[in-house]
Design an enzyme around this catalytic site. Structure first.
Site, PDB file in Angstrom:
ATOM      1  N   HIS A 144       0.813  -1.217   0.000  1.00  0.00           N
ATOM      2  CA  HIS A 144       0.000   0.000   0.000  1.00  0.00           C
ATOM      3  C   HIS A 144       0.851   1.275   0.000  1.00  0.00           C
ATOM      4  CE1 HIS A 144      -3.557  -2.354   0.491  1.00  0.00           C
ATOM      5  NE2 HIS A 144      -3.246  -2.769   1.696  1.00  0.00           N
ATOM      6  N   ASP A 181      -2.907 -10.531  -2.132  1.00  0.00           N
ATOM      7  CA  ASP A 181      -3.432  -9.967  -0.885  1.00  0.00           C
ATOM      8  C   ASP A 181      -4.887  -9.550  -1.107  1.00  0.00           C
ATOM      9  OD1 ASP A 181      -3.972  -7.643   1.077  1.00  0.00           O
ATOM     10  OD2 ASP A 181      -2.040  -8.363   1.796  1.00  0.00           O
ATOM     11  N   HIS A 183      -6.454  -7.083  -0.206  1.00  0.00           N
ATOM     12  CA  HIS A 183      -6.606  -5.647  -0.426  1.00  0.00           C
ATOM     13  C   HIS A 183      -5.832  -5.216  -1.668  1.00  0.00           C
ATOM     14  CE1 HIS A 183      -6.943  -6.259   4.039  1.00  0.00           C
ATOM     15  NE2 HIS A 183      -8.119  -5.742   3.725  1.00  0.00           N
ATOM     16  N   ASP A 274      -4.405 -12.742   3.595  1.00  0.00           N
ATOM     17  CA  ASP A 274      -5.665 -12.294   4.182  1.00  0.00           C
ATOM     18  C   ASP A 274      -6.905 -12.583   3.339  1.00  0.00           C
ATOM     19  OD1 ASP A 274      -4.622 -10.420   2.457  1.00  0.00           O
ATOM     20  OD2 ASP A 274      -4.636  -8.769   3.873  1.00  0.00           O
TER      21      ASP A 274
END
Length: 374
Positions: A144, A181, A183, A274
């Site tokens: 991120h 991931d 996200h 995740d």
């Protein structure tokens, strides 16, 4: 495709345990409305449990290697020098919250330098030693982090730093990054959005932006690159409930044909577990068996289309027990060793129909740039 077993090299430094974001209400700042402050979801126990299960279940097949921290030159190939300096000063002053959900303490700058250094070491290993699979067990995560700002528990973009290092020093011309991931890897997208020497393929929940200032990217299909990079940024937003079969079909229908057409010299994986079935920050239901498939397919993609050059870099995963099982699955798949350990939390059935509908949309959209079938 059957792959022969290959040893594992894990890059690790104890500095990952010293980084501690501030406690609060899950990831959010403390309001005083509740009785108990909760540790931030990016807890040191995440990587402690992964390290322990790897030692316990794959011990004789694992070599552990130290890490040199990323140099300022390596970091500033990706990050604005003023941001690097500001982050160092922020931590030296004791840390705190940098965004609503992202915080640091006095040890976070060094931990982040070592995390980026671990990704570099894994990439170098991939390009120099075909005898083992490199895995950077690092914390804090990176995908991120954007060139000039922190976001989503991330400070330096570990995979982006490793990519730029490989392009600058490793004798490679093209790098593919696969991010599974849950996200959106918005920081990695931002780093390479106008580039055609880096292919970024991101499988993630369709969560859009969670902060218009810290996280302005949406992760939707139409964020597909610009200028020379048009078409080289492939977002694949998946619905909640996507599980083992949905991710397998995403690899079959989209990731493999695009990586084959791109023909990279190196494949880096942002390995966030995740999407796991009980992760508190995701809504997908991938089991240990599904992560084994992802690890195996990453290995096959690298062997078939990237000269065998594969490196895995740890990203998210926040249910501290299931993360360890899920990551063990990734590493079993990537190395070809089977432990026989089953997933103790494989409780939920997946919503494959919804995943297939979204994959149909992604294949149709990205088919404008890549040879994707039905």
């Amino acid at each position: 495709m059957s792959v022969p077993p290959r040893e594992l090299t894990v890059f690790w430094d104890d500095s990952s345990l010293e980084h501690e974001p501030p406690a609060g209400e899950f990831e959010a700042e403390w309001t005083g409305r509740l009785a108990v402050k909760e540790p931030h979801p990016d807890r040191r126990e995440r990587v402690e449990n992964v390290r322990h299960i790897v030692e316990h279940e794959l011990g004789e097949h694992v070599a552990w290697s130290g890490i040199d921290p990323a140099s300022t030159d390596a970091l500033t190939r990706v990050h604005d020098p003023a941001y690097v300096e500001a982050f160092e000063a922020f931590c030296a002053a004791g840390g705190g919250r940098m965004t609503a959900e992202t915080g640091a303490n006095e040890a976070s700058f060094e931990a982040a330098r070592y995390a980026a250094g671990g990704a570099i070491a894994a990439a170098e290993h991939a390009l120099s030693d075909e005898a083992s699979v490199p895995y950077a067990l690092v914390r804090p995560s990176g995908h991120h982090a954007q060139p000039a700002q922190a976001d989503g528990f991330c400070f330096f973009n570990n995979v982006a730093v490793a990519t730029e290092h490989a392009l600058a020093t490793g004798g490679v011309d093209r790098v593919a990054i696969l991010d599974w991931d849950v996200h959106h890897g918005n920081g990695t997208q931002e780093c390479f959005y106008d580039r055609d020497d880096v292919l970024f393929v991101c499988l993630h929940n369709d969560h859009w932006s969670w902060d218009p200032e810290a996280h302005p990217q949406t992760g939707d299909l139409d964020e597909d690159g610009e200028g020379a990079g048009e078409g080289y940024n492939l977002n694949v937003p998946l619905p909640p409930g996507t599980g083992d079969e949905g991710y397998r079909e995403a690899i079959d229908r989209l990731v493999e044909p695009v990586v084959e057409a791109f023909d990279p010299d190196l494949l880096l994986v942002s390995a966030g577990q995740d999407p796991g079935t009980v992760d508190p920050l995701g809504r997908n239901v991938v089991t240990k068996a599904g992560f084994e498939t992802l690890g195996r397919r990453a290995r096959e993609l690298a062997d078939e289309h990237a000269d065998g050059n594969l490196a895995l870099v740890q990203e998210g995963g926040y249910q501290i027990s299931h993360l360890a099982y899920a990551t063990l699955g990734v590493l079993e798949g990537a190395t070809g060793f089977e432990t026989g350990v089953e997933d103790p939390m494989a409780w939920l059935a997946e919503d494959l129909d919804s995943a297939r509908r979204r994959l149909d949309e992604a294949v149709e959209y990205h088919g404008a740039h890549w040879p994707l079938g039905d």
